[in-house]
Design an enzyme around this catalytic site. Structure first.
Site, PDB file in Angstrom:
ATOM      1  CE1 TYR A  67      -3.449   2.528  -0.179  1.00 28.47           C
ATOM      2  CE2 TYR A  67      -4.331   1.632   1.852  1.00 28.47           C
ATOM      3  CZ  TYR A  67      -4.435   2.483   0.770  1.00 28.47           C
ATOM      4  OH  TYR A  67      -5.537   3.286   0.637  1.00 28.47           O
ATOM      5  CD  GLU A  83      -1.872   5.377  -6.276  1.00 25.43           C
ATOM      6  OE1 GLU A  83      -2.506   6.300  -5.737  1.00 25.43           O
ATOM      7  OE2 GLU A  83      -2.126   4.174  -6.088  1.00 25.43           O
TER       8      GLU A  83
END
Length: 242
Positions: free
Chosen positions: A164, A171
């Protein structure tokens, strides 16, 4: 009185039968959906490995897998619908944020700005997504079939601890890399004066998106940690009403 009780019993049976039928249809659909999504992300993984082995570089990899990635990530919008109609007991808001943020990354950042498609950060988040989704959809599939191997359960609730944050880093770095191109091109921006009398600057919007990770990431991450404790360690987690 007897006939009234009998009528009530018949109605209850009909209601229960309808619920069972709906439950069976929902389970069948969810099983099909999760098998399809597992297969889709596996195809993506194989395509990435094959490309890298043949070319020996990550450059051009995104363009090679873009169509498959866009299709299966966009198809995940159905998950918001699953939550909305109640066949999956998960928060519509949490699911919507996760799915829509990924669709935004695919369509409005990476797909729209070709200059960043060879960035290492793009490959980072795509690889992380792929591993995560294969694990997640496999977990759901086997769970629906009532044959859940422990290693898949373990992977589902442990790999995210590393994956995660890595995905978020990929991103954010990708959005950051896109900023100079967005500023120069003025893409998706609306300048004054115009007939709508509205101004919108995509460059600053992307900065706001990056800043939104600060409050959102911890909430989603700790939500998964609570789920992990509940599933792997049997802890009873009491959620506060929002």
């Amino acid at each position: 009185m007897a006939s009234g009780e009998e009528d009530g019993t018949v109605e209850e049976k009909e209601t229960n039968n309808k619920k069972r039928t709906k439950g069976t249809i929902a389970t069948a659909w969810l099983t099909f959906y999760n098998i399809a999504m597992t297969a889709g992300w596996l195809v993506l993984a194989v395509a990435m490995v094959r490309y890298y082995l043949q070319k020996g570089t990550h450059k051009g990899l995104y363009r090679n897998i873009a169509r498959t990635l866009k299709f299966f990530q966009t198809f995940a919008l159905l998950e918001v619908g699953h939550c909305a109609i109640g066949i999956v007991r998960t928060s519509v808001i949490v699911t919507g944020v996760q799915v829509c943020s990924r669709i935004f990354m695919v369509w409005f950042v990476t797909n729209s700005i070709r200059q960043i498609q060879n960035e290492e950060s793009v490959i980072l988040f795509v690889v992380v997504w792929t591993i995560t989704e294969i694990t997640r959809y496999s977990f759901y599939t086997f769970n629906l079939l009532n044959h859940l191997p422990y290693f898949i359960k373990w992977a589902r609730y442990n790999m995210f601890i590393v994956m995660y944050p890595l995905g978020v880093i990929g991103e954010l770095l990708t959005i950051h890399a896109s900023l100079p191109y967005v500023r120069r091109s003025g893409m998706y921006s609306l300048r004054l004066p115009n007939k709508y009398n509205v101004s919108f600057d995509y460059y600053y919007f992307l900065i706001i998106v990056m800043l939104s990770y600060i409050p959102l990431f911890p909430q989603l991450y700790f939500h998964m940690l609570r789920q992990r404790r509940r599933v792997l360690h049997g802890e009873i987690i009491v959620e506060k009403d929002e």
